[in-house]
Design a protein around this motif. Sequence first.
Motif, PDB file in Angstrom:
ATOM      1  N   ALA A  95      22.770  69.447  52.044  1.00 37.39           N
ATOM      2  CA  ALA A  95      23.109  70.262  53.221  1.00 37.39           C
ATOM      3  C   ALA A  95      22.440  69.721  54.480  1.00 37.39           C
ATOM      4  CB  ALA A  95      22.711  71.708  52.981  1.00 37.39           C
ATOM      5  N   LEU A  96      21.189  69.307  54.369  1.00 39.04           N
ATOM      6  CA  LEU A  96      20.463  68.765  55.523  1.00 39.04           C
ATOM      7  C   LEU A  96      21.126  67.498  56.050  1.00 39.04           C
ATOM      8  CD1 LEU A  96      17.983  68.897  57.409  1.00 39.04           C
ATOM      9  CD2 LEU A  96      16.771  67.519  55.700  1.00 39.04           C
ATOM     10  N   THR A  97      21.498  66.601  55.157  1.00 44.11           N
ATOM     11  CA  THR A  97      22.124  65.354  55.602  1.00 44.11           C
ATOM     12  C   THR A  97      23.524  65.602  56.166  1.00 44.11           C
ATOM     13  OG1 THR A  97      22.860  64.873  53.345  1.00 44.11           O
ATOM     14  CG2 THR A  97      20.767  63.884  54.063  1.00 44.11           C
ATOM     15  N   ALA A  98      24.252  66.546  55.586  1.00 47.60           N
ATOM     16  CA  ALA A  98      25.568  66.892  56.147  1.00 47.60           C
ATOM     17  C   ALA A  98      25.404  67.496  57.535  1.00 47.60           C
ATOM     18  CB  ALA A  98      26.300  67.862  55.216  1.00 47.60           C
ATOM     19  N   PHE A  99      24.427  68.374  57.693  1.00 44.12           N
ATOM     20  CA  PHE A  99      24.159  68.985  58.994  1.00 44.12           C
ATOM     21  C   PHE A  99      23.780  67.919  60.025  1.00 44.12           C
ATOM     22  CE2 PHE A  99      21.242  71.121  61.998  1.00 44.12           C
ATOM     23  CZ  PHE A  99      22.103  72.088  62.480  1.00 44.12           C
ATOM     24  N   LEU A 114      18.512  52.890  60.791  1.00 40.07           N
ATOM     25  CA  LEU A 114      17.612  53.393  59.755  1.00 40.07           C
ATOM     26  C   LEU A 114      17.876  54.877  59.479  1.00 40.07           C
ATOM     27  CD1 LEU A 114      15.204  53.061  57.844  1.00 40.07           C
ATOM     28  CD2 LEU A 114      13.721  53.593  59.769  1.00 40.07           C
ATOM     29  N   TRP A 115      18.125  55.666  60.523  1.00 43.25           N
ATOM     30  CA  TRP A 115      18.424  57.087  60.345  1.00 43.25           C
ATOM     31  C   TRP A 115      19.732  57.272  59.591  1.00 43.25           C
ATOM     32  CZ3 TRP A 115      14.784  60.417  60.508  1.00 43.25           C
ATOM     33  CH2 TRP A 115      13.694  60.226  61.357  1.00 43.25           C
ATOM     34  N   THR A 116      20.703  56.433  59.894  1.00 46.04           N
ATOM     35  CA  THR A 116      21.989  56.509  59.211  1.00 46.04           C
ATOM     36  C   THR A 116      21.830  56.180  57.726  1.00 46.04           C
ATOM     37  OG1 THR A 116      23.158  55.948  61.234  1.00 46.04           O
ATOM     38  CG2 THR A 116      24.339  55.573  59.165  1.00 46.04           C
ATOM     39  N   VAL A 117      21.058  55.166  57.429  1.00 45.19           N
ATOM     40  CA  VAL A 117      20.808  54.796  56.028  1.00 45.19           C
ATOM     41  C   VAL A 117      20.049  55.918  55.318  1.00 45.19           C
ATOM     42  CG1 VAL A 117      19.585  53.162  54.532  1.00 45.19           C
ATOM     43  CG2 VAL A 117      20.943  52.323  56.457  1.00 45.19           C
ATOM     44  N   LEU A 118      19.077  56.519  55.987  1.00 51.61           N
ATOM     45  CA  LEU A 118      18.335  57.634  55.382  1.00 51.61           C
ATOM     46  C   LEU A 118      19.250  58.832  55.118  1.00 51.61           C
ATOM     47  CD1 LEU A 118      14.947  57.546  57.319  1.00 51.61           C
ATOM     48  CD2 LEU A 118      15.362  56.946  54.929  1.00 51.61           C
ATOM     49  N   ILE A 119      20.174  59.090  56.023  1.00 51.72           N
ATOM     50  CA  ILE A 119      21.146  60.170  55.806  1.00 51.72           C
ATOM     51  C   ILE A 119      21.996  59.868  54.578  1.00 51.72           C
ATOM     52  CG2 ILE A 119      23.271  61.175  56.743  1.00 51.72           C
ATOM     53  CD1 ILE A 119      21.868  61.187  59.485  1.00 51.72           C
ATOM     54  N   LEU A 120      22.479  58.647  54.466  1.00 50.08           N
ATOM     55  CA  LEU A 120      23.294  58.258  53.317  1.00 50.08           C
ATOM     56  C   LEU A 120      22.500  58.374  52.011  1.00 50.08           C
ATOM     57  CD1 LEU A 120      25.931  57.147  52.156  1.00 50.08           C
ATOM     58  CD2 LEU A 120      25.077  54.848  52.658  1.00 50.08           C
ATOM     59  N   ILE A 121      21.277  57.892  52.015  1.00 52.30           N
ATOM     60  CA  ILE A 121      20.426  57.976  50.817  1.00 52.30           C
ATOM     61  C   ILE A 121      20.136  59.436  50.469  1.00 52.30           C
ATOM     62  CG2 ILE A 121      18.104  57.506  49.919  1.00 52.30           C
ATOM     63  CD1 ILE A 121      18.254  54.814  51.486  1.00 52.30           C
ATOM     64  N   GLY A 122      19.827  60.237  51.471  1.00 55.41           N
ATOM     65  CA  GLY A 122      19.564  61.655  51.235  1.00 55.41           C
ATOM     66  C   GLY A 122      20.757  62.363  50.642  1.00 55.41           C
ATOM     67  N   TRP A 123      21.950  62.028  51.139  1.00 54.99           N
ATOM     68  CA  TRP A 123      23.180  62.634  50.613  1.00 54.99           C
ATOM     69  C   TRP A 123      23.391  62.255  49.149  1.00 54.99           C
ATOM     70  CZ3 TRP A 123      26.678  66.255  51.183  1.00 54.99           C
ATOM     71  CH2 TRP A 123      27.875  66.147  50.497  1.00 54.99           C
TER      72      TRP A 123
END
Length: 141
Positions: A95-99, A114-123
């Motif tokens: 939910a956090l990464t989708a938000f 780096l933020w984009t990669v972290l979002i993808l990894i978190g998802w």
Amino acid sequence: MIMRTRVRKFAHFLERIGLAMAGAASGLFVAAHTGSSISALTSQAFLLVMMVGGAVGFYLGIDTPQLAFNGGKGSSTARIDATELLTAIGTFCAALTAFASVLVIVLREDPHILWTVLILIGWVLGISMQIVAGAIARIRN
């Protein structure tokens, strides 16, 4: 009595389908954000994989059957339900990464890669935790 059971089962089924659709929509947002930042991830196959992963994760991982509780407060038989914790963390991460992805898209931001990669990894970690926890919870019950 049979009618009430059928209605409850149908209502639960509708709820699960709704959760799956929310997961698929969340996956679409994450895929749209990451695909716009990482050119290798712009394919329709990537969008589909992210949506299916979200649908399966939210369908299985939210509303998992809880472990039967044995014992009262301070009982030595009380224990942590690992699947409940895993699904909670997975749901939070997904939910956090989708938000975050929706924010980036709506505000038209261009975050560092780096933020984009972290979002993808978190998802991916979030929906993976949901799927594993949901599968374990259903196998044990």
